[in-house]
Design an enzyme around this catalytic site. Structure first.
Site, mmCIF file in Angstrom:
data_model
loop_
_atom_site.group_PDB
_atom_site.id
_atom_site.type_symbol
_atom_site.label_atom_id
_atom_site.label_comp_id
_atom_site.label_asym_id
_atom_site.label_seq_id
_atom_site.Cartn_x
_atom_site.Cartn_y
_atom_site.Cartn_z
ATOM 1 N N ASP A 106 1.137 -1.095 -0.074
ATOM 2 C CA ASP A 106 -0.344 0.431 0.177
ATOM 3 C C ASP A 106 1.023 1.508 0.236
ATOM 4 O OD1 ASP A 106 -2.622 2.122 0.029
ATOM 5 O OD2 ASP A 106 -2.566 1.431 2.287
ATOM 6 N N ASP A 338 -1.940 5.799 -5.021
ATOM 7 C CA ASP A 338 -2.202 4.846 -4.478
ATOM 8 C C ASP A 338 -2.174 3.245 -4.748
ATOM 9 O OD1 ASP A 338 -3.569 3.516 -2.077
ATOM 10 O OD2 ASP A 338 -4.916 4.462 -2.004
#
Ligand code: NAG
Ligand code: NAG
Ligand code: NAG
Ligand code: NAG
Ligand code: NAG
Length: 457
Positions: A106, A338
């Site tokens: 992430d 992201d």
């Protein structure tokens, strides 16, 4: 996965109040000081991604909405397509204190955490549920079985992600190894309270964003976490650089788009791209790289800024234009890169204009809260201009099957959804829909991102 770290929320929302009195003017220094990057070196450590199952907010709400719609219409049970057939999350194998885990990669958060053995599982509303419900891939990290584990007393870990999942518990230090790169005494969250909608494979997550986005607090009671007692620390990759485990202070990510065919039979896709440490991910590219600065957030306005009065949280980059059909929009707000968010979230205006150019047009569905589109629609080419180069998004990323209706027809949503009004202090997202099309190289030390368009695959 964007994350409402207390610090960001406190800083940015407090400033939100102040911000109303400010006329946000972009600093001149915001003009990206982009340059063609020298050819980046090959990486010292490269790890393949594997993937499985949807868990992202966008997808989850699409599925929930489909179920809701079915109920609302009082029709027969809706059969929701198994997400694993249509969606991915990006997982990598790692060891913590010698124990094997699959962890989500992430770039939209900064903490590395692994559920601790004996954890208490909760649903998103905070009701206690059985451990199974959290669907971790293992029974959790056993601190007692690690020879290298050290507790970090008097502090706690407390995080809530953008999709509502939350975790809290103690903090420790241990050796984290990923793809042959081994980081000693890495600070990690070892939550005992977990509200997690797992996939049966991952047991935690590795965050690759900036130190100020970390979620450890100077209190043994995690409910007392606040921006004022945050103790920022070095995320995994920053520690690797400090410990000289890599020659270059960057890591590089190539996320493959999943093949629906390949996944139709197996929910687990072992080959979904690479994360590479200290060099560039090994996939074919078609264009020269461009390097742009990461934007910090101004502590006086809450908006992204290139100025010295700023804190780095996310990989936020200035976009010069979004282009599609005959439209070119220069946005005010900047997006973050992201890996932990499936879709793109753009401004209301951009999303509406882009949706209108599908043939037939994508339309906003009030029940779903998302733009839905004919699964066979013609997709306008979407370009994102960063650092003087326009990166294009493959049409296959812009139509995403999200489930089935009462008649068994597949319902598709668009890959680019509404992230709110175009305001400087709003956080927009270039998620996997964008990242499938580039090699993204992240340098959290010098606060730079290098992007290269991938060859079509
Ligand atoms: C990750 O670990 C699992 C379980 O140990 C193993 O089956 C799989 O092959 C590993 N994947 C990679 C890419 O090394
Ligand atoms: C933790 O707190 C206890 C009690 O306040 C104190 O005695 C101890 O020194 C602290 N430990 C660390 C590492 O700060
Ligand atoms: C944590 O808080 C205590 C006081 O409660 C303070 O003495 C200590 O310096 C703080 N630690 C850090 C790392 O901020
Ligand atoms: C995390 O901290 C907030 C306060 O900032 C608190 O409201 C929340 O309950 C905490 N979460 C957990 C799981 O402890
Ligand atoms: C852009 O294209 C749309 C149809 O695709 C058309 O309706 C519109 O008038 C065009 N706008 C301009 C400025 O050319």
């Amino acid at each position: 996965m964007t994350m409402g770290v207390l610090a960001v929320l406190a800083a940015l929302s407090l400033l939100g109040a102040v911000h109303a009195e400010y006329h946000i003017v972009r600093h001149a220094s915001l003009a990206p000081r982009s340059r063609d990057a020298a050819v980046l070196p090959a990486a010292e450590f490269t790890v393949p991604f594997s993937g499985k199952a949807p868990r992202r907010k966008s997808k989850k709400s699409a599925l929930a909405a489909l179920r809701g719609k079915s109920r609302a219409h009082g029709a027969s049970d809706t059969v929701v397509v198994d997400g694993s057939a249509f969606d991915e999350e990006y997982l990598t194998n790692a060891t913590i204190g010698g124990q094997h885990f699959s962890l989500i990669v992430d770039t939209g958060s900064s903490d590395t955490w692994v559920a601790q053995k004996g954890f208490n599982c909760f649903d998103i509303e905070g009701n206690p549920v059985s451990q199974d419900t959290c669907a971790f891939g293992t029974t959790g990290f056993n601190t007692a079985a690690s020879k290298t584990f050290q507790p970090f007393p008097n502090v706690s870990f407390n995080i809530t992600y953008g999709d509502g999942e939350f975790l809290s518990g103690p903090v420790g230090l241990d050796t984290v190894t990923i793809g042959g790169m081994s980081v000693d005494r890495q600070e990690i969250g070892i939550p005992t309270l977990t509200a997690w909608e797992g996939d049966g494979i991952n047991t935690g997550l590795i965050g690759f964003a900036f130190p100020d986005l970390t979620s450890v607090f100077n209190t043994t009671d995690p409910t007392k976490a606040s921006a004022s007692n945050q103790i920022p620390y070095s995320p995994l990759f920053n520690s690797a650089v400090k410990q000289k485990k890599v020659k270059n202070p960057f890591f590089s990510i190539a996320l493959d788009r999943g093949s629906f065919d390949a996944q139709a039979n197996a929910p687990f896709d072992p080959n979904l791209g690479f994360i590479a440490f200290g060099g560039i991910a090994p996939v074919p590219v078609v264009d020269k790289a461009v390097t742009v600065p990461v934007e910090g957030y101004s502590l006086t306005t809450g908006a992204p800024t290139g100025g010295p009065d700023s804190d780095f949280f996310f990989y936020t980059v200035a976009v010069e234009a979004y282009t599609f059909g005959n439209v070119s929009v220069r946005p005010v707000g900047s997006p973050i890169l992201d890996t932990g968010t499936t879709l793109n979230f753009m401004s209301t205006d951009v999303t509406a204009a882009f949706s209108a150019q599908f043939n037939p047009p994508a339309v906003f569905d009030e029940d779903f809260g998302l733009f839905v589109v004919d699964c066979n629609a013609k997709v306008p080419q979407f370009g994102v201009k960063i650092g003087g180069k326009t990166f294009t998004i493959d049409a296959r990323d812009q139509i995403i099957p999200a489930g089935t209706d009462d008649e068994g027809n597949i319902i598709c949503i668009t890959g680019t959804q509404d992230g709110g009004p175009d305001e400087a202090d709003n956080i927009f997202i270039l998620g996997d829909v964008f990242l499938h099309n580039v090699v993204a190289t992240f340098n959290p030390i010098d606060a730079e991102v290098t992007l290269t368009q991938r060859a079509k695959y």
